[in-house]
Design a protein around this motif. Sequence first.
Motif, PDB file in Angstrom:
ATOM      1  N   UNK A   1      60.495   0.940  -0.979  1.00 23.15           N
ATOM      2  CA  UNK A   1      59.055   0.700  -1.100  1.00 23.15           C
ATOM      3  C   UNK A   1      58.770  -0.727  -1.563  1.00 23.15           C
ATOM      4  N   UNK A   2      59.652  -1.290  -2.366  1.00 22.86           N
ATOM      5  CA  UNK A   2      59.439  -2.648  -2.864  1.00 22.86           C
ATOM      6  C   UNK A   2      60.587  -3.089  -3.739  1.00 22.86           C
ATOM      7  N   UNK A   3      60.653  -4.416  -3.962  1.00 28.54           N
ATOM      8  CA  UNK A   3      61.695  -5.003  -4.804  1.00 28.54           C
ATOM      9  C   UNK A   3      61.026  -5.987  -5.765  1.00 28.54           C
TER      10      UNK A   3
ATOM     11  N   UNK B   1      58.026   8.834  -6.200  1.00 30.46           N
ATOM     12  CA  UNK B   1      58.742   7.562  -6.320  1.00 30.46           C
ATOM     13  C   UNK B   1      59.942   7.669  -7.257  1.00 30.46           C
ATOM     14  N   UNK B   2      61.008   6.955  -6.882  1.00 30.25           N
ATOM     15  CA  UNK B   2      62.165   6.773  -7.764  1.00 30.25           C
ATOM     16  C   UNK B   2      62.209   5.299  -8.146  1.00 30.25           C
ATOM     17  N   UNK B   3      62.239   5.002  -9.450  1.00 34.21           N
ATOM     18  CA  UNK B   3      62.314   3.626  -9.928  1.00 34.21           C
ATOM     19  C   UNK B   3      63.739   3.351 -10.391  1.00 34.21           C
TER      20      UNK B   3
ATOM     21  N   UNK C   1      51.990   0.225  -5.578  1.00 31.49           N
ATOM     22  CA  UNK C   1      52.875   1.281  -5.076  1.00 31.49           C
ATOM     23  C   UNK C   1      52.563   2.625  -5.731  1.00 31.49           C
ATOM     24  N   UNK C   2      52.311   2.608  -7.034  1.00 28.90           N
ATOM     25  CA  UNK C   2      52.001   3.857  -7.739  1.00 28.90           C
ATOM     26  C   UNK C   2      50.694   4.473  -7.250  1.00 28.90           C
ATOM     27  N   UNK C   3      49.710   3.629  -7.010  1.00 30.93           N
ATOM     28  CA  UNK C   3      48.412   4.138  -6.549  1.00 30.93           C
ATOM     29  C   UNK C   3      48.487   4.729  -5.144  1.00 30.93           C
TER      30      UNK C   3
ATOM     31  N   UNK D   1      47.747 -12.290   2.966  1.00 28.67           N
ATOM     32  CA  UNK D   1      49.026 -12.741   2.403  1.00 28.67           C
ATOM     33  C   UNK D   1      49.794 -11.566   1.807  1.00 28.67           C
ATOM     34  N   UNK D   2      49.063 -10.606   1.206  1.00 26.01           N
ATOM     35  CA  UNK D   2      49.704  -9.451   0.588  1.00 26.01           C
ATOM     36  C   UNK D   2      50.342  -8.572   1.660  1.00 26.01           C
ATOM     37  N   UNK D   3      51.596  -8.203   1.441  1.00 30.77           N
ATOM     38  CA  UNK D   3      52.264  -7.285   2.366  1.00 30.77           C
ATOM     39  C   UNK D   3      51.923  -5.852   1.978  1.00 30.77           C
ATOM     40  N   UNK D   4      51.617  -4.997   2.957  1.00 34.78           N
ATOM     41  CA  UNK D   4      51.242  -3.615   2.626  1.00 34.78           C
ATOM     42  C   UNK D   4      52.416  -2.816   2.078  1.00 34.78           C
ATOM     43  N   UNK D   5      52.099  -1.822   1.256  1.00 32.29           N
ATOM     44  CA  UNK D   5      53.114  -0.910   0.754  1.00 32.29           C
ATOM     45  C   UNK D   5      53.513   0.033   1.892  1.00 32.29           C
ATOM     46  N   UNK D   6      54.810   0.200   2.160  1.00 29.26           N
ATOM     47  CA  UNK D   6      55.217   1.145   3.211  1.00 29.26           C
ATOM     48  C   UNK D   6      54.666   2.536   2.957  1.00 29.26           C
TER      49      UNK D   6
END
Length: 802
Positions: free
Chosen positions: A678-680, A757-759, A748-750, A631-636
């Motif tokens: 990377x994510x929202x 990364x830019x947050x 994402x951080x790991x 179910x979990x979508x992978x981090x790009x």
Amino acid sequence: DSSSFCLTNELLVSARSQCPQMLLILIARKELDIPKSLFAMTVPIHLNKMQKSDMKSFIRSLFCEPGMIDKNMRVDGDVADCIYECTKGCPLFTERVVFWAMRKKIIELDESRNRVVINSTLNGDPIGRLRGLLPAQLNEEILEVLNNLPHQEMDALKVACCLGTMFRIERFEALKYEGFYESLLAVIASHGIFDKIDVEHYKWKHIAVFEAVESIIISNERIEIHGRIADALNPLTVDHVEGDAQFARHYSMAERWKEAYSQYMEAGKKAERNLDFLGALSLYKQAESCLKQMEGQPSLEQMLSPRIAIGLCLRELIRYDDAEIELEYCLNATNNVSEENKASIEFTETYLKVITALATLKQAQSKYLEAIELYDRALPIARENQGLHSQVWLANHVAAYAEILRKSGNVFKAKKLHSEALEYRTAAVEVGACTILELASSYTQLGCTLFGLGDFSKAFNFHKKALVARVEHLDFHHSLVSESLNYCADVLQSMGNGKDGIALGMHAANIRKTAFGTFHPAYAHALSVLGSCYHSIGRSYDALELLEECLDICEVAFSMSHANLIPNLMLYGSILRVTGNLHKSRSVYKRALTIHKKNFGDGNEKQRKGMEDQLLDEMILITNPKMKAPLDMPIPSIQLESEKEHLLICVDFGSRPSDEYMLSVASSLQQMGILQLVGVICVCPPQVERADMARGGMDSLLLPDVPVAFSGVSTDQMNNNSVLMFKSDYGRPSPHVNNSGVELLTRALKSAPDKSLVLMCSTCLGDAAEVIDNNPSLFSRAVKEVIILGSVKPLKRSKYLE
């Protein structure tokens, strides 16, 4: 109806954020069936008849100036009793009766007592006189006024009544010259019976007046008036009103049955072109009724044309059994024609229409052998009669036969015939005998055939050409545009590019939902294609919901062994397999194979063997439960050697259009290779609904592989910031939106290299703050920059991580 309530829902939801206040009033004589989505914002008001106390207040208001009600004024009890007894509390009738009595000076305002009373000058018993003088029906009071009109003005009212409750004056030039227009303007000026909607359109102000005038038109007079109207429209037939149902009605009411028959048939064809098959069905039935009234014996073509058209409309409405009754009747009628009459051109043309219509019905029923047998008879006849028709006419027959062959599995012969049809239509376009939209039909049909042959690249090129032509010449929300979008999406996922296919499939499904409704197989097909696109990129749980909805529609629309169920069942079985329901997957595959054998037997050996091989693979996989999709979508993947900026966004999707615009810009920059999303994370309440909306929005922006999460952090500040969300046609719950913001940010951080990364935050920092509090070293290692959109208090140096 459902479509107008859908519009009402959109109007009210958008009004929340786009205007300070809006009141929408819906008026209906019957009880409204209000959808659940509108319950919370709907106040039903039942307009019942007035009680006597209400009527006294109403009468008092009629004696006052508008907006200046004298609350001290009283209405005599005898006046109220007599009027209430007459009108039974009907507001319109009460108003008319009071004004009538005031004009007749039967009732008056006694200013010395500030009271509405019966005129004291009436002879005899005043109350009895009042009861005897008041009109017994609303029509009586209205007609008393109308009967005093000059003859020309009364004639104009009768003509206007026959035109309907609303009409366009400019369409009746001939009536203008008869004085109709001037008389109508005189009535409007003196009595205000009509509302002028715009320059051309007029509408009866009160239906009661319309019905009163209608009641005094006698039968022969009505026939004569409708004849005058039809004559007035007749010069405009070719350019303006051909195919107008109202024009056909005037001929019918004038008892000119032959002309009415022709006009109803043209109106039906016009409705079909607009995909209004229910309307067309009604018009063709009207034509059939006119046929029965015509003098003399109608020709075979006249007799069967409405029934053929009715059968085709019923086929489009998925009423296959009813369509078969109509078309089998037509076939029997042609078989009963004597041999000497079968040699006529009229018979040949009619017979060709019957067997081709029946063949397309058999195709829709997945009775392919019967359909092929019928077209084996039809196509030689069409080729022999080509000289009487255009190349486009022959191309339509060739393409129709090719579609039956393609559906039956004979794709090689179908390709040959579709190529022939394309040549005919291309040649016709060059000489201006065919439109580009007709040529687009050949592109679509040949694209589907090449898809069946596995030539996906050429198939996509043809579908793309059809899409470009249709978007250029039609509204984007036209059903033909959705067809091309749907096929392009299907080919893209077959080429391994389901990511791009999702956006096209979403548009196709939304258009078909509006055009056909949620119970039509066309909408089910769009859901199936969209599901296959999601399945191809690993979002199989989204695909599962779409396929279940698709099959629910198909099970109702089709028979239990219909061939159209096969591809949907095969896809459903594949999705069940990867989502872990292996036992049900096997039973679904077996059902698909059973249906395939019933429809095709062993004729299509390659397809049958492919299905059997897939079933064998299923038997192997049923012993391997480790194949279940996550179910979990992978981090790009984050690659430091690239010059892209890797961005994770915290946003309140659904509050401001600027948030949608921000993601649109991010999508464009990602397509240009400038950044990678990377994510929202959706932060403020209602977080899950916002995340579902963001998920759908990103799917439509070619970002279906970017994970979305909802905030699991709750603070007083966030709860106080909760605002209403606007609705969208792309927001729907997704099983793949299953992570909290902290979980997604931590993952994402790991996975991110140092300082990569830019947050970016345009809302509360709840999730980011929790990660910083719990694991500051991880945050400072992976994040190189934090961008905050909005106003913040300046931080003290001691609060910095570095």
